[in-house]
Enzyme design. Sequence first.
Site, mmCIF file in Angstrom:
data_model
loop_
_atom_site.group_PDB
_atom_site.id
_atom_site.type_symbol
_atom_site.label_atom_id
_atom_site.label_comp_id
_atom_site.label_asym_id
_atom_site.label_seq_id
_atom_site.Cartn_x
_atom_site.Cartn_y
_atom_site.Cartn_z
ATOM 1 C CG MET A 13 -1.858 -1.196 1.257
ATOM 2 S SD MET A 13 -2.634 -1.479 2.870
ATOM 3 C CE MET A 13 -1.311 -2.311 3.752
ATOM 4 C CD GLN A 55 -6.746 4.149 1.202
ATOM 5 O OE1 GLN A 55 -6.464 4.756 0.162
ATOM 6 N NE2 GLN A 55 -5.809 3.742 2.048
ATOM 7 C CB THR A 86 0.228 1.941 4.716
ATOM 8 O OG1 THR A 86 -0.709 3.025 4.540
ATOM 9 C CG2 THR A 86 -0.486 0.827 5.458
ATOM 10 C CG ASN A 87 2.485 7.086 7.577
ATOM 11 O OD1 ASN A 87 2.851 7.400 8.700
ATOM 12 N ND2 ASN A 87 3.344 6.874 6.593
ATOM 13 C CB THR A 88 -3.498 6.112 4.719
ATOM 14 O OG1 THR A 88 -2.872 7.284 4.179
ATOM 15 C CG2 THR A 88 -5.009 6.258 4.597
ATOM 16 C CB CYS A 200 2.306 9.559 2.779
ATOM 17 S SG CYS A 200 1.950 8.495 1.368
ATOM 18 C CB THR A 201 5.176 4.554 3.333
ATOM 19 O OG1 THR A 201 4.005 4.136 2.635
ATOM 20 C CG2 THR A 201 5.024 4.240 4.817
ATOM 21 C CD GLU A 202 3.148 5.265 -1.040
ATOM 22 O OE1 GLU A 202 2.890 4.060 -1.114
ATOM 23 O OE2 GLU A 202 2.609 6.026 -0.198
#
Length: 234
Positions: A13, A55, A86-88, A200-202
């Site tokens: 994710m 989501q 993932t943060n979200t 956010c991991t991206e």
Amino acid sequence: MLDLKTIGLIGGMSWESTVPYYRIINETVKARLGGLHSARVILYSVDFHEIEQLQREGNWTSAGLILAGAARSLQAAGADFLVLCTNTMHKVAQELEAAVRIPLFHIADPAGEEIRQAGLSTVGLLGTRFTMEQDFYKERLRQRHGLQVRVPDQADRDIVHRVIYEELCLGQVLPESRREFRRIMARLVDSGVQAIILGCTEISMLVKPHDAAVPLLDTTTLHAVKAAELALAS
């Protein structure tokens, strides 16, 4: 025999931001133990297309059920603790914790501890719209770590969210988006923040420490390093 805990990763994710978890965890274990040592890791990678649709629909219950199923699978496979990459989706952290007997290592805590140890109190937060606008992440930083949390204004939140889903999650890193993030981070600094959490991991694909005038807390790296250290702890 070495008492190294097994890490259960819930990833995918997106998969672009899951890859660094595996690398950083293994680099950390190798640096600590030397030789040919590597981490004990079990990865459950979901189909992000399905999660993203849920989501967008606001169907967090169904998304939580998918991740709870992943958590149970990792527990059954022998994981000692869980890392949700993932943060979200930490919005459904409580659902995961309720589904298993093993602990979930929450992604907000390493960043919160790092900021508090640095003696800072006011932080900016960048992430998906859900992370920036809802309370599940900000309240953990406030209640557990005593931090004041600020986010960009609505127009800038829209830009950050769009870049994450329409570019970074597809592996696209564009110079114009980096310029926009630099501008957004500069506005947060002007508002008085002492550090910025890349929630956010991206995002760490796009911006680096030199892109802001204050420290940037990369949740991907912090989470992965601390997970490795947790696995190494006796």
